[in-house]
Design an enzyme around this catalytic site. Structure first.
Site, PDB file in Angstrom:
ATOM      1  N   GLY A  20     -19.521 -18.712 -84.519  1.00  0.00           N
ATOM      2  CA  GLY A  20     -20.775 -18.499 -83.817  1.00  0.00           C
ATOM      3  C   GLY A  20     -21.761 -17.654 -84.587  1.00  0.00           C
ATOM      4  O   GLY A  20     -22.971 -17.832 -84.451  1.00  0.00           O
ATOM      5  N   VAL A  24     -17.779 -19.102 -93.034  1.00  0.00           N
ATOM      6  CA  VAL A  24     -17.052 -18.397 -94.089  1.00  0.00           C
ATOM      7  C   VAL A  24     -16.630 -19.403 -95.152  1.00  0.00           C
ATOM      8  O   VAL A  24     -16.085 -20.463 -94.831  1.00  0.00           O
ATOM      9  CB  VAL A  24     -15.811 -17.663 -93.537  1.00  0.00           C
ATOM     10  N   ASP A 139     -16.817  -7.426 -81.325  1.00  0.00           N
ATOM     11  CA  ASP A 139     -16.433  -8.828 -81.113  1.00  0.00           C
ATOM     12  C   ASP A 139     -14.978  -9.053 -81.502  1.00  0.00           C
ATOM     13  O   ASP A 139     -14.637 -10.025 -82.180  1.00  0.00           O
ATOM     14  CB  ASP A 139     -17.355  -9.755 -81.910  1.00  0.00           C
TER      15      ASP A 139
END
Length: 528
Positions: A20, A24, A139
């Site tokens: 989101g 990577v 997160d």
């Protein structure tokens, strides 16, 4: 994928994950010749040119702060790059080989209590160092937790949420809270003040899921999910899994309290409450401690803390046998496409070697070795040549630990094909010995070099190029070990042979003469 290198240095090679907040990539650092992970931050994070400069400042500031978390459970941050267009934002980090925690989760097979506690304890340790900086993750979730091959838990994406947080700069396109709804604390849902207890709530969600295989709350919409985090009580773990210890259930419920101040005081308290569920030092895992097949074991760091690197294991018996080419059998024809791929791999690898990019040059050959072995046989002439070139590149680049097992395996393969005294088997055994010497295994290296020299003397001249190099290696290795008397016995006759065959001005002859001069000075009184 950008075609040009980032900052004329970092190349993007392969997308590893799509999330989101950003993608990577597996990348390559052309300056330091090492693999890296490169996080490409979502372009939507910058909503107008006017915000770009402010974002650039925040991006670098947060990257610097994240780099201050000095803990093995946090992948190192190497660089933060905002390109000239302000459209692409990159965080360059340590590349970790491991398994995401999300791969451990199975509602039909919850993890052993020791595994869940070991993961949570390691995460808690990481958070303690982060909160001391102070950095709040914001997160924390299974997708951001990785278990490395040695069982070390790595917490990813520190600072990313902070870079994209909502405030006066309005850096998110929607103004929605930052976080993942399944693990979002009530204060995050409300848009309230974020504290270290926010990370503890998320840790409670993760630990609940590790032990039960189920999310704390599930709903058909994000709105209902966020409503539950604010208002609903979690199901106690023992109702879902009766064998969970009562004290561990109490800890999870404490972590999941709605008010931040009602949760545990800090990470140190959480760690102390997890200690009783961690395996004691020296205890080997039992049948009840068996986790997912093939997954790295996070309890190992507690069973054997600060243990040395595991010994290299011999191939397990019963594994697939090498597909050797039998003597006299016709060679397997190389398909045209594979032939082109092999030729291209050699050319690409050679070009990288010219730039001293050893790690990447070896990786390029590795990409074609497996398909070539499947098509031609693992001990075909072409595959062995590719493997030998890759091993040589590892040796040139100083990666002796990677080169050694490859040279050993190649020596065995060549011995099966052409006999143990064959030229290629001898050469690979000598290269393996040189790797052992570099790794400090001097006794084994000397024995191996002498063994190869004995074979060479039986089949060739004592002043052949191969024999001279072996004699030189043995003498200099003895000298480096302080065994000057033995070194002199090897180097004096070698010097006489070199003067006669190659001349006194030959580079190696001069080097041996200088070594003998040092020996004759008898600085330590041992060469007489």
């Amino acid at each position: 994928m950008p075609q040009e290198a980032i900052s004329d240095r970092y190349e993007l090679l392969e997308e590893l994950s799509h999330g989101g907040m950003g993608d990577v990539w597996r990348g390559y650092d052309a300056v330091l010749d090492r693999p890296v992970a490169v996080k490409l931050i979502r372009q939507a994070a910058v909503t107008s040119p006017q915000l770009a400069e402010e974002f650039a400042k925040r991006f670098r500031r947060e990257a610097r702060i994240t780099a201050r978390i000095q803990h093995p459970g946090v992948p190192q941050v190497y660089d933060a790059v905002l390109d000239a267009s302000y459209e692409r934002l990159f965080l360059v980090m340590e590349l970790v080989d491991g398994v995401p925690l999300s791969a451990y989760l199975d509602p039909d097979r919850p993890l052993p209590v020791s595994w869940a506690a070991a993961v949570a304890a390691q995460v808690t340790t990481v958070l303690s160092y982060a909160h001391d900086v102070p950095v709040i993750h914001r997160d924390l979730k299974p997708g951001n937790i990785l278990v490395a091959r040695d069982g070390t838990v790595k917490v990813l994406d520190f600072g990313i949420a902070a870079m994209l947080r909502t405030d006066v700069t309005k850096l998110t396109a929607t103004g929605s809270p930052i976080g993942t709804h399944q693990y979002m604390s009530p204060e995050q849902v409300r848009g309230g003040r974020i504290t270290p207890q926010t990370d503890l709530y998320a840790l409670g969600c993760v630990l609940h899921e590790l032990l039960s295989g189920r999310l704390v709350f599930e709903a058909e919409s994000e709105y209902l999910l966020m409503y539950q985090h604010v208002n609903a009580g979690p199901t106690p773990l023992r109702k879902l899994r009766p064998d969970v210890p009562e004290a561990l259930e109490e800890l999870v419920l404490h972590l999941l309290r709605k008010a931040p101040e009602a949760r545990p005081a800090d990470t140190q308290e959480v760690y102390a409450r997890l200690l009783p569920f961690l395996p004691p030092t020296g205890q080997e895992p039992g049948t009840a401690d068996a986790g997912p097949a093939g997954a790295p074991d996070p309890t190992g760091v507690f069973r054997h803390p600060f243990a040395p690197r595991a010994r290299a294991q011999a191939p397990a018996p019963g594994g697939p046998a090498p597909t050797a080419v039998l003597p006299g059998a016709p060679p397997v024809p190389v398909p045209a496409r594979l032939r082109d791929d092999i030729k291209e791999a050699y050319a690409h690898s050679d070009a990288l070697l010219e730039e001293e990019r050893f790690a990447q040059a070896a990786e390029v050959l590795g990409e074609v070795i497996e398909p070539a072995a499947l098509a031609l046989g693992s001990e075909s002439k072409q595959v062995l040549a590719l493997r030998r070139q890759r091993a040589a590149i590892h040796l040139l680049g100083g990666d002796y630990r990677a080169a050694l097992p490859e040279f050993d395996a190649l020596a065995d393969a060549y011995a099966r094909i052409a006999g143990p005294t064959g030229e290629q088997a001898r050469a690979c055994r000598a290269q393996a010995a040189r790797c052992r010497a570099e790794l400090g295994q001097v006794t084994d290296a000397l024995a191996a070099l002498q063994g190869v020299l004995n074979v060479v003397r039986a089949v060739d001249s004592d002043v052949s190029e191969e024999a001279v190099e072996l004699r030189h290696n043995i003498g200099m290795l003895l000298l480096a070990q302080g065994r000057t008397a033995e070194a002199r016995q090897v180097l004096e006759p070698l010097h006489q042979d070199m003067c006669m065959v190659f001349g006194p001005e030959d580079e190696m002859t001069v080097e041996i003469a200088e070594a003998l001069a040092v020996i004759r000075l008898d600085l330590d009184g041992s060469a007489s």
